[in-house]
Scaffold this motif. Structure first.
Motif: not given
Length: 362
Positions: A25-52
């Protein structure tokens, strides 16, 4: 050392080791430093590509399924059409385009909703959907959705919901914790806490020492909240994720960064942490709420929904390069050596309502 890693180390020093679900929960959703709160994870420039993001065909076929479910449920109105964990908004964009072609009256009359916890991703979604003529509302949880029939889709949602892990130690199971070793580096330890034996998979009794089982109370709670709303107000749901159709023993916690795997303790906040979804457990929750649950692989679902036919129509007027890309996209989404087998599908429907490609016995 990442800033979040230093904070986690300080937290452990002050309070003791963290259970895996709290670390996730800290790694993904921490308000200041969490993965989903600070990064653009999607697409070729990110970390993974989702089906859509791979092809419009995915969102189109998901929309067709939701539309069929709406028809089979008696065309209820008013109605909410929602996506939970909508990423960049690409899936909803493709669904809106498809639904407006299938049934303009439904598209113009439905309450479209995005269920998103990240303020940063909400802004990305608003940019993606900026040109749409349809009214879309944003919600942090499903609790604030209108009290009416809900047709909802979630793609790669449950894999990011934090889970607890337990390690076989002696005759029992002890909770797996993240603590500090003698060099102050993050390390896994077996804690003092144990697990309710009724939550263990059937093969847990024969598991060797050091083996891991995963229990997902937060995932179960989310599925229960969705199912409870559907059983009360009507609707249907489609959830696609990587996971397994039968429960079992094993450690599936992984960190994804720049389209590769890395140590889950290496870079808190910089990598996506996920685990495989136990689809049998989710289906059991759905059925306990008086609804039907159907399971399949993503490949079988997309083939049953006509992805080959849709690819043929898309490629009919295209040049060879475009046709090759469409064929590659079909293979990535539905092929047995790509997402077709790794990803599974849970369809939730009112009892006795059938929608292709699922039969009554599924």
């Amino acid at each position: 050392m990442t800033r979040l890693k230093a904070r986690i180390a300080d937290l452990i020093e002050a309070l003791g080791p963290l259970p895996v679900n709290e670390y996730m929960a800290l790694c993904l959703f921490d308000p200041e430093d969490g993965y989903y709160t600070t990064r653009e994870p999607f697409g070729a420039a990110g970390d993974f590509i989702t089906a859509p993001e791979i092809s419009q065909m995915f969102g189109e076929l998901v929309a067709v399924w939701l539309y069929q479910a709406w028809l089979a449920s008696g065309r209820p109105k008013p109605v909410s059409i929602a996506e939970i964990g909508p990423g960049r908004g690409t899936l909803m964009k493709d669904m809106l385009r498809t639904l407006s072609r299938l049934d303009p009256d439904l598209a113009n009359g439905a309450a479209f909703a995005m269920v998103e916890t990240s303020p940063r991703l909400t802004e990305v979604q608003k940019r993606t959907l900026g040109a749409t003529p349809f009214a879309i509302g944003w919600h942090e949880t499903i609790d604030t959705l209108p009290q009416q029939p809900l047709f909802i889709v979630g793609n790669e949602v449950f894999d990011a919901v934090p889970i607890r892990q337990f390690v076989r130690a002696g005759a029992g199971w002890r909770e797996r914790m993240v603590g500090l070793d003698e060099t102050n580096a993050l390390r896994f330890f077996a804690g003092a806490g144990s697990v309710d034996p009724t939550l263990l998979p059937a093969d847990a009794a024969d598991a060797p020492q050091g083996e891991i089982v995963e229990v997902a109370p937060a995932r179960a709670a989310l599925m229960a909240a969705i199912a409870e709303r559907m059983s009360k107000h009507g609707g249907a749901g489609l959830f696609l994720d990587y996971g397994h159709l039968q429960p079992g023993v094993g450690d599936t916690l992984q960190a994804l960064r720049k389209h590769g795997h890395e140590d889950v303790l290496a870079n808190p906040g910089k990598a996506d942490l996920t685990t495989h979804v136990d689809f049998a457990a989710l289906a059991a929750i759905v059925r306990a709420h008086g609804l039907d649950a159907h399971l399949s692989t993503q490949g079988d679902f997309l083939l049953g929904m006509g992805i080959l036919e849709r690819a043929g129509r898309l490629g009919a007027d295209a040049d060879q390069t475009a046709r090759d890309k469409i064929a590659d996209d079909v293979e990535r989404l539905a092929g047995p050596h790509a997402m077709g087998e790794l990803f599974k599908v849970l369809a939730v429907l009112p009892r006795g309502v059938t929608v292709r490609p699922f039969a009554m016995a599924d």
